[in-house]
Scaffold this motif. Structure first.
Motif, PDB file in Angstrom:
ATOM      1  N   PRO A  24       0.803  -1.292   0.277  1.00 43.23           N
ATOM      2  CA  PRO A  24      -0.180  -0.262   0.058  1.00 43.23           C
ATOM      3  C   PRO A  24       0.867   1.376  -0.094  1.00 43.23           C
ATOM      4  CG  PRO A  24      -0.705  -1.208   1.250  1.00 43.23           C
ATOM      5  CD  PRO A  24       0.724  -1.464   1.429  1.00 43.23           C
ATOM      6  N   LYS A  25      -0.195   2.016  -0.695  1.00 42.62           N
ATOM      7  CA  LYS A  25       0.853   3.563  -0.511  1.00 42.62           C
ATOM      8  C   LYS A  25       0.041   4.523  -0.230  1.00 42.62           C
ATOM      9  CE  LYS A  25       2.651   4.837  -4.562  1.00 42.62           C
ATOM     10  NZ  LYS A  25       2.928   5.548  -6.169  1.00 42.62           N
ATOM     11  N   PRO A  26       0.972   5.457   0.997  1.00 45.77           N
ATOM     12  CA  PRO A  26       0.047   6.473   1.490  1.00 45.77           C
ATOM     13  C   PRO A  26      -1.529   7.229   0.588  1.00 45.77           C
ATOM     14  CG  PRO A  26       2.464   6.494   2.257  1.00 45.77           C
ATOM     15  CD  PRO A  26       2.356   5.777   0.818  1.00 45.77           C
ATOM     16  N   PHE A  27      -2.523   7.567   0.870  1.00 46.56           N
ATOM     17  CA  PHE A  27      -3.312   8.484   0.368  1.00 46.56           C
ATOM     18  C   PHE A  27      -3.806   9.955   0.902  1.00 46.56           C
ATOM     19  CE2 PHE A  27      -7.570   8.931  -1.018  1.00 46.56           C
ATOM     20  CZ  PHE A  27      -8.125   9.358  -2.333  1.00 46.56           C
ATOM     21  N   THR A  28      -3.353  10.222  -0.284  1.00 49.05           N
ATOM     22  CA  THR A  28      -3.004  11.715   0.267  1.00 49.05           C
ATOM     23  C   THR A  28      -3.854  12.830  -0.970  1.00 49.05           C
ATOM     24  OG1 THR A  28      -1.740  12.451  -1.730  1.00 49.05           O
ATOM     25  CG2 THR A  28      -1.201  12.350   0.749  1.00 49.05           C
ATOM     26  N   ARG A  29      -4.681  11.962  -1.669  1.00 49.87           N
ATOM     27  CA  ARG A  29      -5.637  13.098  -2.401  1.00 49.87           C
ATOM     28  C   ARG A  29      -7.383  12.959  -1.645  1.00 49.87           C
ATOM     29  NH1 ARG A  29      -5.455  10.675  -8.720  1.00 49.87           N
ATOM     30  NH2 ARG A  29      -6.424  13.431  -9.164  1.00 49.87           N
ATOM     31  N   HIS A  30      -6.954  13.713  -0.808  1.00 47.48           N
ATOM     32  CA  HIS A  30      -9.209  13.496   0.059  1.00 47.48           C
ATOM     33  C   HIS A  30      -8.271  15.112  -0.221  1.00 47.48           C
ATOM     34  CE1 HIS A  30      -6.313  13.572   3.738  1.00 47.48           C
ATOM     35  NE2 HIS A  30      -5.883  11.887   3.098  1.00 47.48           N
ATOM     36  N   VAL A  31      -9.682  15.941   0.090  1.00 48.07           N
ATOM     37  CA  VAL A  31      -9.994  17.448   0.792  1.00 48.07           C
ATOM     38  C   VAL A  31     -11.311  17.492   1.642  1.00 48.07           C
ATOM     39  CG1 VAL A  31      -9.809  19.546  -0.398  1.00 48.07           C
ATOM     40  CG2 VAL A  31      -8.724  18.368  -1.401  1.00 48.07           C
ATOM     41  N   ALA A  32     -11.068  18.124   2.347  1.00 46.89           N
ATOM     42  CA  ALA A  32     -12.033  18.110   3.258  1.00 46.89           C
ATOM     43  C   ALA A  32     -12.980  19.355   2.972  1.00 46.89           C
ATOM     44  CB  ALA A  32     -11.616  18.140   4.989  1.00 46.89           C
ATOM     45  N   ALA A  33     -14.302  19.843   2.705  1.00 48.62           N
ATOM     46  CA  ALA A  33     -15.315  20.816   2.981  1.00 48.62           C
ATOM     47  C   ALA A  33     -15.898  21.088   4.230  1.00 48.62           C
ATOM     48  CB  ALA A  33     -16.156  20.239   1.213  1.00 48.62           C
ATOM     49  N   ASP A  34     -16.401  22.814   4.063  1.00 47.87           N
ATOM     50  CA  ASP A  34     -17.063  23.122   4.968  1.00 47.87           C
ATOM     51  C   ASP A  34     -18.017  22.356   5.631  1.00 47.87           C
ATOM     52  OD1 ASP A  34     -14.429  24.556   5.812  1.00 47.87           O
ATOM     53  OD2 ASP A  34     -15.269  26.545   4.828  1.00 47.87           O
ATOM     54  N   ASP A  35     -19.566  21.241   4.229  1.00 51.86           N
ATOM     55  CA  ASP A  35     -20.423  21.253   4.143  1.00 51.86           C
ATOM     56  C   ASP A  35     -20.379  19.903   5.102  1.00 51.86           C
ATOM     57  OD1 ASP A  35     -19.133  20.518   2.553  1.00 51.86           O
ATOM     58  OD2 ASP A  35     -21.043  20.919   1.283  1.00 51.86           O
ATOM     59  N   GLY A  36     -19.687  19.106   5.816  1.00 48.78           N
ATOM     60  CA  GLY A  36     -19.739  17.887   5.874  1.00 48.78           C
ATOM     61  C   GLY A  36     -19.109  17.054   4.408  1.00 48.78           C
ATOM     62  N   VAL A  37     -18.830  17.060   4.275  1.00 52.23           N
ATOM     63  CA  VAL A  37     -18.806  16.538   2.761  1.00 52.23           C
ATOM     64  C   VAL A  37     -16.883  16.524   2.837  1.00 52.23           C
ATOM     65  CG1 VAL A  37     -18.605  16.437  -0.108  1.00 52.23           C
ATOM     66  CG2 VAL A  37     -20.521  17.480   1.343  1.00 52.23           C
ATOM     67  N   THR A  38     -15.873  15.109   2.500  1.00 51.19           N
ATOM     68  CA  THR A  38     -14.637  15.030   1.872  1.00 51.19           C
ATOM     69  C   THR A  38     -14.414  14.811   0.494  1.00 51.19           C
ATOM     70  OG1 THR A  38     -14.084  14.752   4.463  1.00 51.19           O
ATOM     71  CG2 THR A  38     -12.521  13.872   2.250  1.00 51.19           C
ATOM     72  N   VAL A  39     -13.830  14.997  -0.171  1.00 48.22           N
ATOM     73  CA  VAL A  39     -13.858  14.199  -1.656  1.00 48.22           C
ATOM     74  C   VAL A  39     -12.814  13.594  -2.112  1.00 48.22           C
ATOM     75  CG1 VAL A  39     -13.605  15.992  -3.662  1.00 48.22           C
ATOM     76  CG2 VAL A  39     -15.094  16.871  -2.206  1.00 48.22           C
ATOM     77  N   LEU A  40     -12.145  12.977  -2.443  1.00 42.87           N
ATOM     78  CA  LEU A  40     -11.656  11.646  -2.141  1.00 42.87           C
ATOM     79  C   LEU A  40     -11.548  11.312  -4.109  1.00 42.87           C
ATOM     80  CD1 LEU A  40     -12.948   8.763  -0.286  1.00 42.87           C
ATOM     81  CD2 LEU A  40     -11.234  10.652   0.355  1.00 42.87           C
ATOM     82  N   HIS A  41     -10.386  11.602  -4.517  1.00 41.80           N
ATOM     83  CA  HIS A  41      -9.848  11.054  -5.860  1.00 41.80           C
ATOM     84  C   HIS A  41      -9.676   9.863  -5.823  1.00 41.80           C
ATOM     85  CE1 HIS A  41     -10.245  15.426  -6.026  1.00 41.80           C
ATOM     86  NE2 HIS A  41     -10.977  15.001  -7.273  1.00 41.80           N
ATOM     87  N   LEU A  42     -10.076   8.363  -6.444  1.00 41.48           N
ATOM     88  CA  LEU A  42      -9.123   7.349  -6.383  1.00 41.48           C
ATOM     89  C   LEU A  42      -8.810   7.533  -7.682  1.00 41.48           C
ATOM     90  CD1 LEU A  42     -12.328   5.793  -4.047  1.00 41.48           C
ATOM     91  CD2 LEU A  42     -10.181   6.493  -3.327  1.00 41.48           C
ATOM     92  N   PRO A  43      -7.563   6.031  -7.480  1.00 40.30           N
ATOM     93  CA  PRO A  43      -7.057   5.405  -8.581  1.00 40.30           C
ATOM     94  C   PRO A  43      -7.979   4.613  -9.543  1.00 40.30           C
ATOM     95  CG  PRO A  43      -5.641   5.641  -6.837  1.00 40.30           C
ATOM     96  CD  PRO A  43      -7.133   6.026  -6.347  1.00 40.30           C
ATOM     97  N   ALA A  44      -8.436   4.879 -10.356  1.00 37.74           N
ATOM     98  CA  ALA A  44      -8.588   3.428 -11.250  1.00 37.74           C
ATOM     99  C   ALA A  44      -8.521   1.950 -10.500  1.00 37.74           C
ATOM    100  CB  ALA A  44      -8.571   2.996 -12.716  1.00 37.74           C
ATOM    101  N   GLU A  45      -9.206   1.014 -10.681  1.00 40.86           N
ATOM    102  CA  GLU A  45      -9.159  -0.529 -10.015  1.00 40.86           C
ATOM    103  C   GLU A  45      -8.258  -0.221  -8.803  1.00 40.86           C
ATOM    104  OE1 GLU A  45      -8.872  -2.312 -13.986  1.00 40.86           O
ATOM    105  OE2 GLU A  45      -7.163  -2.208 -13.284  1.00 40.86           O
ATOM    106  N   SER A  46      -9.104   0.176  -7.482  1.00 42.06           N
ATOM    107  CA  SER A  46      -8.037   0.582  -6.490  1.00 42.06           C
ATOM    108  C   SER A  46      -8.869   0.244  -5.136  1.00 42.06           C
ATOM    109  CB  SER A  46      -7.446   1.987  -6.686  1.00 42.06           C
ATOM    110  OG  SER A  46      -9.037   2.364  -6.246  1.00 42.06           O
ATOM    111  N   TRP A  47      -8.568  -0.083  -4.402  1.00 38.43           N
ATOM    112  CA  TRP A  47      -9.147  -0.271  -2.550  1.00 38.43           C
ATOM    113  C   TRP A  47      -8.040   0.674  -1.905  1.00 38.43           C
ATOM    114  CZ3 TRP A  47      -7.084  -2.244   1.974  1.00 38.43           C
ATOM    115  CH2 TRP A  47      -8.131  -2.507   3.131  1.00 38.43           C
ATOM    116  N   THR A  48      -9.104   1.338  -0.945  1.00 40.44           N
ATOM    117  CA  THR A  48      -8.174   2.469  -0.489  1.00 40.44           C
ATOM    118  C   THR A  48      -9.410   2.351   1.137  1.00 40.44           C
ATOM    119  OG1 THR A  48      -8.465   4.231  -1.641  1.00 40.44           O
ATOM    120  CG2 THR A  48      -8.011   4.962   0.054  1.00 40.44           C
ATOM    121  N   ALA A  49      -8.161   2.238   2.222  1.00 39.55           N
ATOM    122  CA  ALA A  49      -8.734   2.450   3.632  1.00 39.55           C
ATOM    123  C   ALA A  49      -8.093   3.554   4.526  1.00 39.55           C
ATOM    124  CB  ALA A  49      -7.481   1.284   4.128  1.00 39.55           C
TER     125      ALA A  49
END
Length: 490
Positions: A458-483
């Motif tokens: 596994p590689k560190p996953f950093t492609r996440h951005v927290a928003a102010d309205d209770g939403v976090t945006v995740l950018h997931l690679p193709a064919e992937s599993w993220t924890a």
């Protein structure tokens, strides 16, 4: 890039995640036992002959429970051959895997190894070539305090205190024609009921697992579960299901394996509950997914084409990053049914389609499928949460259309920690809007990702951005599993 929404709330629990969900399986098959967990003379062998390097990896993997001694092996096994002085034990012919069993490791050795590793043992009894009395005798040997024939034999063999084995499987895959002693659903149900009755008379505190279907596509699936439970409902605590998923070359279908397991579990739950309703029982039968894994190739081996011997290699898969992604997705399915699936066993633990590979006399190493299991076992704590996923589907030949994105989440009320596991089954990257309803914010502080075409670890996953309205945006690679490991902050 595809888009999907995942909504979760710490208010909506499915039920607690039983730690026994992160179990595994040791069978006298191939090199799982001999040159696997046990190898006297190895530089890392302990005083009992068990490999300390393997034990360290088992601990790192996060395994909590281990099923033993089979598997198909148990249906021809005489447990008495594996106790007492080693020099007096017979070398026997193993009918299941057409090998030679030296009986150097038996009940006492396995249970001692499990105790030293802090592992809950889950023992199986032979209902293939043996029956009620032999099953009750083994419970007496393991769990009775003393003063009876078999408990006194255990004491004479060096273990004064009972092992108190809590979980017992009533045979193995008895619906399968390959099984020694294969029989029909009603016949097996009657035998399992009577064996279970006798075993609980010896130790009323044990829990029992009856055999469900060996896989979803067995011709007797559904009928088998219903008929077996008709006979065993009052004595059984769990119904088993076994699920293996083969990479047969259809990549999309292989990546959709988690959706197939999810549907399989749902069908078994519905069947079990229908029998309980018809019988008018308030008791609920939970599930034991006590064999599950992925296969890189068809595991069939013509056992008659080689001379029998001790610890001949069998199905020693070399796993890829793709296999690790699918393994993570299967864990998503198990966690999403944690209210009913209380026991899980990744099959097997060492060498035989396993997360750990060893060399005889040499090192032990992790396979790719080691990593998603270890991450889930470490991070999934507390209760399983209801997760709602809205997004597109992926077409597969094997399973039809399956959701492109799958997710499971857990919440530990004591610490406020939230774990989220997300699979992108699609060949496209995905933008995920994670909506976390409820008070406070969700702060991600630890995240890892595996990609089917990436590195084996596994590689560190950093492609996440927290928003102010209770939403976090995740950018997931193709064919992937993220924890993702997060903290709920009020």
């Amino acid at each position: 890039m595809l888009t999907a929404d995942i909504t979760l709330s710490t208010y909506f629990h499915r039920g607690p995640v039983d730690r026994r969900l992160f179990g595994s399986f040791v069978e006298h098959m191939g090199r799982c036992v001999y040159t696997g967990i046990y190898e006297p003379g190895h530089p890392a062998a302990d005083e009992h002959g068990f490999r300390a390097d393997v034990a360290d990896l088992v601990r790192e993997l996060g395994v909590t429970l281990v099923r033993y001694p089979g598997g198909n092996f148990v249906s021809g096994y005489r447990w008495e051959d594996g106790v007492g002085p080693r020099e007096s034990r017979p070398r026997t012919f193993d009918l299941a895997w057409r090998g030679i069993e030296p009986n150097e490791v038996g009940t006492d050795e396995f249970l001692g190894w499990a105790a030293r590793g802090g592992l809950t043992p889950m023992m199986a009894v032979n209902l293939g070539t043996r029956g009620i009395q032999e099953a009750a005798d083994l419970v007496e040997y393991c769990n009775a305090p003393g003063g009876t024939r078999w408990s006194d034999l255990r004491r004479a063999n060096g273990t004064a205190e009972p092992y108190r084995v809590p979980l017992w499987c009533l045979g193995n895959e008895m619906d399968g024609p390959w099984q020694i002693g294969h029989t029909g659903a009603r016949e097996y149900g009657v035998l399992a009921r009577e064996a279970g009755k006798a075993m609980k008379l010896v130790d009323p505190g044990i829990e029992l697992v009856v055999c469900g279907s060996s896989h979803r596509h067995m011709p007797t699936f559904g009928y088998w579960e219903a008929e077996v439970l008709e006979q065993t409902y009052d004595v059984a605590d769990y119904l088993s299901l076994h699920a293996y998923y083969l990479n047969d070359g259809e990549r999309a279908g292989y990546l959709g394996s988690g959706a197939a397991l999810d549907a399989f579990i749902g069908d078994v739950i519905a069947t079990a509950d229908a029998v309980g309703a018809r019988l008018g029982r308030g008791k609920r039968i939970n599930l034991s997914c006590d064999e599950w894994n992925v296969w890189t190739r068809d595991p069939y081996v013509d056992l008659t084409a080689r001379e029998p011997d001790v610890a001949l290699p069998l199905t020693e898969h070399e796993y890829t990053p793709l296999d690790a992604v699918v393994t993570g997705d299967l864990l998503v399915a198990l966690l999403n049914h944690a209210d009913r699936v209380r026991i899980g066993c990744l099959s097997l633990l060492v060498n035989v389609s396993a997360p750990i590979l060893t060399e005889a006399g040499g090192p032990a190493r992790k396979q790719t499928i080691f990593y998603p299991f270890a991450l889930a076992a470490r991070m999934a704590r507390g209760h399983s949460l209801h997760t709602v996923v809205a997004g597109p589907e992926v077409a597969t030949v094997r399973h039809g259309d399956v959701p492109a994105v799958a997710a499971a989440a857990t919440h530990d009320e004591d610490t406020g920690e939230v774990a989220l596991f997300v699979t992108n089954r699609s060949a496209e990257p995905a933008e995920i809007r994670l909506r976390h309803a409820g008070p406070g914010t969700l702060k991600i502080h630890d995240a890892w990702t595996l990609t089917a075409s990436g590195t084996p670890v596994p590689k560190p996953f950093t492609r996440h951005v927290a928003a102010d309205d209770g939403v976090t945006v995740l950018h997931l690679p193709a064919e992937s599993w993220t924890a993702l490991h997060a903290q709920r902050k009020d």
